[in-house]
Design a protein around this motif. Structure first.
Motif, PDB file in Angstrom:
ATOM      1  N   TYR A   1       2.210   1.912  -3.456  1.00 43.82           N
ATOM      2  CA  TYR A   1       1.214   2.492  -4.353  1.00 43.82           C
ATOM      3  C   TYR A   1       0.607   3.782  -3.790  1.00 43.82           C
ATOM      4  O   TYR A   1      -0.439   4.217  -4.247  1.00 43.82           O
ATOM      5  CB  TYR A   1       0.121   1.467  -4.670  1.00 43.82           C
ATOM      6  CG  TYR A   1       0.632   0.360  -5.553  1.00 43.82           C
ATOM      7  CD1 TYR A   1       0.957   0.580  -6.882  1.00 43.82           C
ATOM      8  CD2 TYR A   1       0.819  -0.918  -5.027  1.00 43.82           C
ATOM      9  CE1 TYR A   1       1.445  -0.439  -7.680  1.00 43.82           C
ATOM     10  CE2 TYR A   1       1.303  -1.938  -5.825  1.00 43.82           C
ATOM     11  CZ  TYR A   1       1.612  -1.690  -7.140  1.00 43.82           C
ATOM     12  OH  TYR A   1       2.092  -2.703  -7.941  1.00 43.82           O
ATOM     13  N   GLU A   2       1.265   4.351  -2.789  1.00 46.08           N
ATOM     14  CA  GLU A   2       0.932   5.665  -2.224  1.00 46.08           C
ATOM     15  C   GLU A   2      -0.465   5.747  -1.610  1.00 46.08           C
ATOM     16  O   GLU A   2      -1.179   6.726  -1.769  1.00 46.08           O
ATOM     17  CB  GLU A   2       1.138   6.755  -3.272  1.00 46.08           C
ATOM     18  CG  GLU A   2       2.573   6.835  -3.750  1.00 46.08           C
ATOM     19  CD  GLU A   2       2.775   7.886  -4.824  1.00 46.08           C
ATOM     20  OE1 GLU A   2       1.800   8.529  -5.245  1.00 46.08           O
ATOM     21  OE2 GLU A   2       3.931   8.042  -5.246  1.00 46.08           O
ATOM     22  N   HIS A   3      -0.843   4.730  -0.868  1.00 48.45           N
ATOM     23  CA  HIS A   3      -2.090   4.734  -0.095  1.00 48.45           C
ATOM     24  C   HIS A   3      -1.711   4.759   1.386  1.00 48.45           C
ATOM     25  O   HIS A   3      -1.927   3.804   2.124  1.00 48.45           O
ATOM     26  CB  HIS A   3      -2.935   3.502  -0.414  1.00 48.45           C
ATOM     27  CG  HIS A   3      -3.371   3.423  -1.835  1.00 48.45           C
ATOM     28  ND1 HIS A   3      -4.314   4.272  -2.363  1.00 48.45           N
ATOM     29  CD2 HIS A   3      -2.984   2.595  -2.843  1.00 48.45           C
ATOM     30  CE1 HIS A   3      -4.500   3.969  -3.638  1.00 48.45           C
ATOM     31  NE2 HIS A   3      -3.700   2.960  -3.958  1.00 48.45           N
ATOM     32  N   GLU A   4      -1.140   5.890   1.807  1.00 48.81           N
ATOM     33  CA  GLU A   4      -0.559   5.991   3.136  1.00 48.81           C
ATOM     34  C   GLU A   4      -1.584   5.814   4.259  1.00 48.81           C
ATOM     35  O   GLU A   4      -1.324   5.122   5.241  1.00 48.81           O
ATOM     36  CB  GLU A   4       0.158   7.337   3.327  1.00 48.81           C
ATOM     37  CG  GLU A   4       1.385   7.511   2.469  1.00 48.81           C
ATOM     38  CD  GLU A   4       1.071   8.121   1.112  1.00 48.81           C
ATOM     39  OE1 GLU A   4      -0.075   8.548   0.877  1.00 48.81           O
ATOM     40  OE2 GLU A   4       1.990   8.143   0.266  1.00 48.81           O
ATOM     41  N   GLN A   5      -2.748   6.458   4.131  1.00 48.87           N
ATOM     42  CA  GLN A   5      -3.725   6.401   5.218  1.00 48.87           C
ATOM     43  C   GLN A   5      -4.291   4.987   5.388  1.00 48.87           C
ATOM     44  O   GLN A   5      -4.451   4.505   6.494  1.00 48.87           O
ATOM     45  CB  GLN A   5      -4.865   7.402   4.992  1.00 48.87           C
ATOM     46  CG  GLN A   5      -5.750   7.584   6.207  1.00 48.87           C
ATOM     47  CD  GLN A   5      -4.975   8.012   7.456  1.00 48.87           C
ATOM     48  OE1 GLN A   5      -4.159   8.909   7.413  1.00 48.87           O
ATOM     49  NE2 GLN A   5      -5.242   7.341   8.556  1.00 48.87           N
ATOM     50  N   ILE A   6      -4.555   4.326   4.271  1.00 52.23           N
ATOM     51  CA  ILE A   6      -5.039   2.944   4.346  1.00 52.23           C
ATOM     52  C   ILE A   6      -3.946   2.052   4.947  1.00 52.23           C
ATOM     53  O   ILE A   6      -4.228   1.191   5.792  1.00 52.23           O
ATOM     54  CB  ILE A   6      -5.471   2.439   2.953  1.00 52.23           C
ATOM     55  CG1 ILE A   6      -6.647   3.272   2.431  1.00 52.23           C
ATOM     56  CG2 ILE A   6      -5.839   0.964   3.001  1.00 52.23           C
ATOM     57  CD1 ILE A   6      -6.988   3.003   0.993  1.00 52.23           C
TER      58      ILE A   6
ATOM     59  N   LEU B   1       0.834  -1.216   0.000  1.00 45.74           N
ATOM     60  CA  LEU B   1       0.000   0.000   0.000  1.00 45.74           C
ATOM     61  C   LEU B   1       0.861   1.255   0.000  1.00 45.74           C
ATOM     62  O   LEU B   1       0.533   2.243  -0.665  1.00 45.74           O
ATOM     63  CB  LEU B   1      -0.946   0.002   1.204  1.00 45.74           C
ATOM     64  CG  LEU B   1      -2.109  -0.982   1.132  1.00 45.74           C
ATOM     65  CD1 LEU B   1      -2.800  -1.084   2.477  1.00 45.74           C
ATOM     66  CD2 LEU B   1      -3.102  -0.559   0.058  1.00 45.74           C
TER      67      LEU B   1
END
Length: 177
Positions: free
Chosen positions: A29-34, A26
């Motif tokens: 793929y730059e989905h930091e909050q998730i 994650l």
């Protein structure tokens, strides 16, 4: 690990997989909050498993403390490095700081308590508990209590039965008018 049920083993495997594989993917793929949310869930589940480990007190305390250091320092640094220190927004940096403090303080407290309990039990100046050699047998009292309970149960059943009959009789009288 053999003392865990199949369900617990699956949960542990999923928590490890999430923490070691899903979160880095994650972040890639730059989905930091998730990724942060998965990290929190993984931390909580893994913390519960570390707390439930079956091992000697001192080793358990040390394991808990090391788990907190790993998550609070190294995993947060890994998380930040995956994003890039300059790319971390203020909210995420604040959340990572909270995670770091949570991991370090909760594990230091829990592990320290386990070690302190062991230290107290092995100290030479601890007070010995007073052991009473008098055996108190209350078997007869328990039998009497059981008899009284059965009598009371019969009386309550009789009262409920009479009450039901009275309610039915009242309904019949009211409905016939």
């Amino acid at each position: 690990m053999s003392s865990y049920t199949v369900r617990q083993k699956i949960i542990l495997a999923l928590a490890l997989l999430t923490t070691v594989v899903v979160v880095p993917a994650l972040l890639f793929y730059e989905h930091e909050q998730i990724a942060f949310n998965f990290t929190m869930v993984g931390y909580i589940i893994l913390f519960m498993f570390v707390i439930e480990l079956k091992q000697e007190r001192v080793m358990k305390g040390i394991s808990i403390i090391l788990f907190g250091v790993f998550f609070g320092v190294y995993y947060v640094d890994f998380f930040t490095a995956m994003i890039g220190k300059d790319s971390v927004n203020v909210e995420l940096a604040h959340n990572l700081n909270i995670l770091s403090n949570l991991a370090i303080f909760s594990c230091a407290g829990a592990g320290g308590s386990v070690i302190a309990t062991h230290a107290d039990k092995t100290s030479t100046d601890r007070e010995n508990p007073v052991i009473s050699e008098t055996v108190i047998d209350r078997t007869q009292d328990i039998r009497i209590l059981t008899e009284h309970t059965l009598k009371l149960h019969k009386k309550v059943n009789a009262i409920v039965s009479i009450g039901i009959i009275l309610v039915i009789a009242m309904l019949v009288i009211v409905l016939n008018k």
